[in-house]
Design a protein around this motif. Structure first.
Motif, mmCIF file in Angstrom:
data_model
loop_
_atom_site.group_PDB
_atom_site.id
_atom_site.type_symbol
_atom_site.label_atom_id
_atom_site.label_comp_id
_atom_site.label_asym_id
_atom_site.label_seq_id
_atom_site.Cartn_x
_atom_site.Cartn_y
_atom_site.Cartn_z
ATOM 1 N N LEU A 270 0.814 -1.209 0.000
ATOM 2 C CA LEU A 270 0.000 0.000 0.000
ATOM 3 C C LEU A 270 0.851 1.262 0.000
ATOM 4 C CD1 LEU A 270 -2.964 -0.805 2.430
ATOM 5 C CD2 LEU A 270 -2.913 -0.874 -0.055
ATOM 6 N N GLU A 271 1.984 1.233 0.715
ATOM 7 C CA GLU A 271 2.809 2.438 0.806
ATOM 8 C C GLU A 271 3.523 2.748 -0.505
ATOM 9 O OE1 GLU A 271 5.508 -0.974 1.863
ATOM 10 O OE2 GLU A 271 3.421 -0.403 2.203
ATOM 11 N N GLU A 272 3.526 1.797 -1.441
ATOM 12 C CA GLU A 272 4.203 1.998 -2.718
ATOM 13 C C GLU A 272 3.243 2.414 -3.836
ATOM 14 O OE1 GLU A 272 6.136 -1.664 -3.502
ATOM 15 O OE2 GLU A 272 7.382 -1.595 -1.698
ATOM 16 N N LYS A 273 1.959 2.460 -3.560
ATOM 17 C CA LYS A 273 0.991 2.814 -4.597
ATOM 18 C C LYS A 273 1.056 4.301 -4.920
ATOM 19 C CE LYS A 273 -2.435 -0.817 -3.816
ATOM 20 N NZ LYS A 273 -2.330 -1.356 -5.186
ATOM 21 N N PRO A 274 0.723 4.682 -6.152
ATOM 22 C CA PRO A 274 0.626 6.114 -6.478
ATOM 23 C C PRO A 274 -0.377 6.794 -5.555
ATOM 24 C CG PRO A 274 0.522 4.775 -8.464
ATOM 25 C CD PRO A 274 0.446 3.821 -7.315
ATOM 26 N N GLU A 275 -0.081 8.044 -5.226
ATOM 27 C CA GLU A 275 -0.902 8.747 -4.243
ATOM 28 C C GLU A 275 -1.177 10.165 -4.711
ATOM 29 O OE1 GLU A 275 -0.602 9.129 0.558
ATOM 30 O OE2 GLU A 275 1.069 9.972 -0.580
ATOM 31 N N VAL A 276 -2.426 10.591 -4.515
ATOM 32 C CA VAL A 276 -2.819 11.976 -4.742
ATOM 33 C C VAL A 276 -3.203 12.563 -3.396
ATOM 34 C CG1 VAL A 276 -4.457 13.518 -5.871
ATOM 35 C CG2 VAL A 276 -3.605 11.509 -7.098
ATOM 36 N N VAL A 277 -2.457 13.562 -2.950
ATOM 37 C CA VAL A 277 -2.682 14.175 -1.630
ATOM 38 C C VAL A 277 -3.541 15.418 -1.814
ATOM 39 C CG1 VAL A 277 -1.606 15.113 0.443
ATOM 40 C CG2 VAL A 277 -0.461 13.291 -0.853
ATOM 41 N N VAL A 278 -4.604 15.512 -1.017
ATOM 42 C CA VAL A 278 -5.546 16.624 -1.128
ATOM 43 C C VAL A 278 -5.759 17.236 0.250
ATOM 44 C CG1 VAL A 278 -7.904 17.300 -1.718
ATOM 45 C CG2 VAL A 278 -6.711 15.597 -3.112
ATOM 46 N N LEU A 279 -5.616 18.521 0.344
ATOM 47 C CA LEU A 279 -5.984 19.255 1.558
ATOM 48 C C LEU A 279 -7.465 19.580 1.457
ATOM 49 C CD1 LEU A 279 -4.761 20.523 4.175
ATOM 50 C CD2 LEU A 279 -4.588 22.667 2.894
ATOM 51 N N VAL A 305 0.455 19.244 -3.463
ATOM 52 C CA VAL A 305 -0.780 19.031 -2.712
ATOM 53 C C VAL A 305 -1.904 19.784 -3.419
ATOM 54 C CG1 VAL A 305 -1.999 19.445 -0.539
ATOM 55 C CG2 VAL A 305 0.384 18.669 -0.507
ATOM 56 N N MET A 306 -3.024 19.094 -3.662
ATOM 57 C CA MET A 306 -4.171 19.718 -4.289
ATOM 58 C C MET A 306 -5.130 20.223 -3.222
ATOM 59 S SD MET A 306 -4.888 17.116 -7.500
ATOM 60 C CE MET A 306 -5.735 18.404 -8.428
ATOM 61 N N LEU A 307 -5.956 21.188 -3.592
ATOM 62 C CA LEU A 307 -6.943 21.766 -2.677
ATOM 63 C C LEU A 307 -8.340 21.383 -3.137
ATOM 64 C CD1 LEU A 307 -5.470 25.387 -2.321
ATOM 65 C CD2 LEU A 307 -5.114 23.430 -0.793
ATOM 66 N N ALA A 308 -9.222 21.083 -2.160
ATOM 67 C CA ALA A 308 -10.594 20.702 -2.516
ATOM 68 C C ALA A 308 -11.507 20.909 -1.324
ATOM 69 C CB ALA A 308 -10.656 19.255 -2.986
ATOM 70 N N GLY A 310 -15.142 18.976 -0.372
ATOM 71 C CA GLY A 310 -16.230 18.077 -0.736
ATOM 72 C C GLY A 310 -17.592 18.693 -0.493
ATOM 73 N N ALA A 311 -17.672 19.640 0.460
ATOM 74 C CA ALA A 311 -18.957 20.245 0.791
ATOM 75 C C ALA A 311 -19.416 21.232 -0.277
ATOM 76 C CB ALA A 311 -18.868 20.938 2.152
ATOM 77 N N THR A 312 -18.487 22.035 -0.818
ATOM 78 C CA THR A 312 -18.868 23.047 -1.803
ATOM 79 C C THR A 312 -18.545 22.625 -3.232
ATOM 80 O OG1 THR A 312 -16.726 24.169 -1.654
ATOM 81 C CG2 THR A 312 -18.443 24.832 -0.084
ATOM 82 N N GLY A 313 -17.702 21.611 -3.407
ATOM 83 C CA GLY A 313 -17.319 21.167 -4.739
ATOM 84 C C GLY A 313 -16.119 21.893 -5.319
ATOM 85 N N ALA A 314 -15.556 22.846 -4.566
ATOM 86 C CA ALA A 314 -14.400 23.595 -5.064
ATOM 87 C C ALA A 314 -13.187 22.671 -5.194
ATOM 88 C CB ALA A 314 -14.079 24.749 -4.112
ATOM 89 N N GLY A 315 -12.557 22.684 -6.355
ATOM 90 C CA GLY A 315 -11.357 21.885 -6.573
ATOM 91 C C GLY A 315 -11.609 20.418 -6.846
ATOM 92 N N VAL A 316 -12.839 19.962 -6.724
ATOM 93 C CA VAL A 316 -13.136 18.541 -6.904
ATOM 94 C C VAL A 316 -12.923 18.079 -8.346
ATOM 95 C CG1 VAL A 316 -14.978 16.807 -6.792
ATOM 96 C CG2 VAL A 316 -14.662 18.408 -4.908
ATOM 97 N N PRO A 317 -13.369 18.803 -9.363
ATOM 98 C CA PRO A 317 -13.123 18.341 -10.747
ATOM 99 C C PRO A 317 -11.643 18.155 -11.054
ATOM 100 C CG PRO A 317 -14.779 20.070 -10.721
ATOM 101 C CD PRO A 317 -14.207 20.025 -9.348
ATOM 102 N N GLU A 318 -10.789 19.049 -10.547
ATOM 103 C CA GLU A 318 -9.352 18.914 -10.785
ATOM 104 C C GLU A 318 -8.794 17.655 -10.130
ATOM 105 O OE1 GLU A 318 -10.879 21.567 -9.724
ATOM 106 O OE2 GLU A 318 -10.616 23.048 -11.333
#
Length: 331
Positions: A270-279, A305-308, A310-318
């Motif tokens: 699991l620690e070797e899988k590709p990862e997308v980090v989101v704040l 680090v990406m920004l998003a 979930g409540a407002t949808g901001a940054g979710v499409p990216e």
């Protein structure tokens, strides 16, 4: 429908049918002789992966599966009928383990894949089998061979393209509900999610992927704290991990390192899988807090680090586009 990802069942294949002793005696036929037929084979027990299932709840209350015995032979050299097989239909991604819960028998990771668990017993020979030039009237017939029996464990590991990881209340269920038709339970207390959830994310008419949400991890999960690491098996098959970090907490870097430590303790790659980090939860932060905590998180993970929200949808499409790009390369 209740989610169940583990079940122990007993399986037994059918015994073979018995051979018979019979002799041919017909009017106007000068020579008779032995014509006892053989017994039929007992039924086999198979396990097959089928689409449309995502839980092992069917094996919660029905735990014993026995195939029937083969038909006995008969006169006129008639062989007994083979007994029908028993097929255990399980979700795609189910692993079959021996009774010790460690020895892997089969991994049914594709629709239609099936494996023989217990082979039915062979039928016994009738006396026609034993006739020879020196033994013209044998009176021997054999019983059918017994079938096999065993206890097995069924363990489901969900088939998903991307897996959500993070601390409790990191906003994983909210994110899943925002991007798919899944409706997980959402509340403002930890461990709201008690069972894994699946959602299909559709970006457009031709692009889609499956996203899995598992219960949150806490410090010491690899040693059994909280819900432990029992549900991490559901993201072992994922192509990419979506690591959500709660931006409203004071130290997002520490939260990131804690989850990475638990993933490393669990192992299974699991620690070797590709990862997308989101704040996540940027809607609950000021611009200054977003900038400072994003920098702290980038230092902790050593990458962008990406920004998003979930409540407002901001940054979710990216975020979804980034996940789709990683999944496409992995495919």
């Amino acid at each position: 429908m209740k989610f169940l990802d583990e079940a122990k069942v007993y399986v037994r294949s059918g015994d073979g049918g018995d051979g018979v002793v019979a002799f041919r005696r017909e009017k106007f036929i000068e020579f008779g002789g032995p014509d006892g037929g053989n017994g039929g084979r007992g039924g086999d027990v198979w396990a097959e992966a089928v689409e449309g299932l995502n839980t092992l709840i069917d094996y919660r209350y029905t735990q014993h599966f026995r195939a029937r015995k083969g038909g006995n032979g008969a006169g006129s050299d008639r062989t007994g009928a083979k007994a029908p097989d028993v097929v255990l239909k399980v979700p795609v991604g189910t692993q079959i383990l021996d009774e010790d819960k460690e020895s892997l028998i089969a991994d049914l990771d594709a629709p239609g894949k099936r494996v023989l668990i217990c082979k039915g017993g062979d039928g016994g020979f009738g006396n026609a089998h034993y006739k020879s030039s020196t033994n013209r009237a044998p009176r021997r017939a054999d019983k059918g061979w017994p079938g096999e029996e065993r206890w097995i464990w069924l363990r489901l590991k969900l088939m998903a393209d991307a897996g959500l990881v993070g601390l409790p209340n990191a906003g994983k269920s909210t994110f899943l509900a925002a991007v798919s038709a899944a409706r997980p339970k959402i509340a403002d207390y930890p461990f709201t999610t008690l069972h894994p959830q699946l959602g299909v994310v559709r970006l457009n008419a031709t692009e889609e992927f499956v996203l899995a949400d598992i219960p949150g991890l806490i410090e010491g999960a690899s040693e059994g704290a909280g819900l432990g690491t029992r549900f991490l098996g559901h993201i072992e098959r994922c192509r990419v991990l979506l690591h959500l970090v709660d931006g409203s907490q004071a130290d997002p870097g520490a939260a990131y390192r804690l989850i990475r430590r638990e993933l490393a303790e669990y192992g299974a790659g699991l620690e070797e899988k590709p990862e997308v980090v989101v704040l996540n939860k940027t809607d609950a932060m000021t611009p200054q807090a977003i900038a400072s905590r994003r920098k702290a998180l980038e230092r902790a993970c050593g990458g962008p680090v990406m920004l998003a929200s979930g409540a407002t949808g901001a940054g979710v499409p990216e975020v979804l586009r980034r996940l789709m790009d990683v999944i496409r390369k992995a495919r």
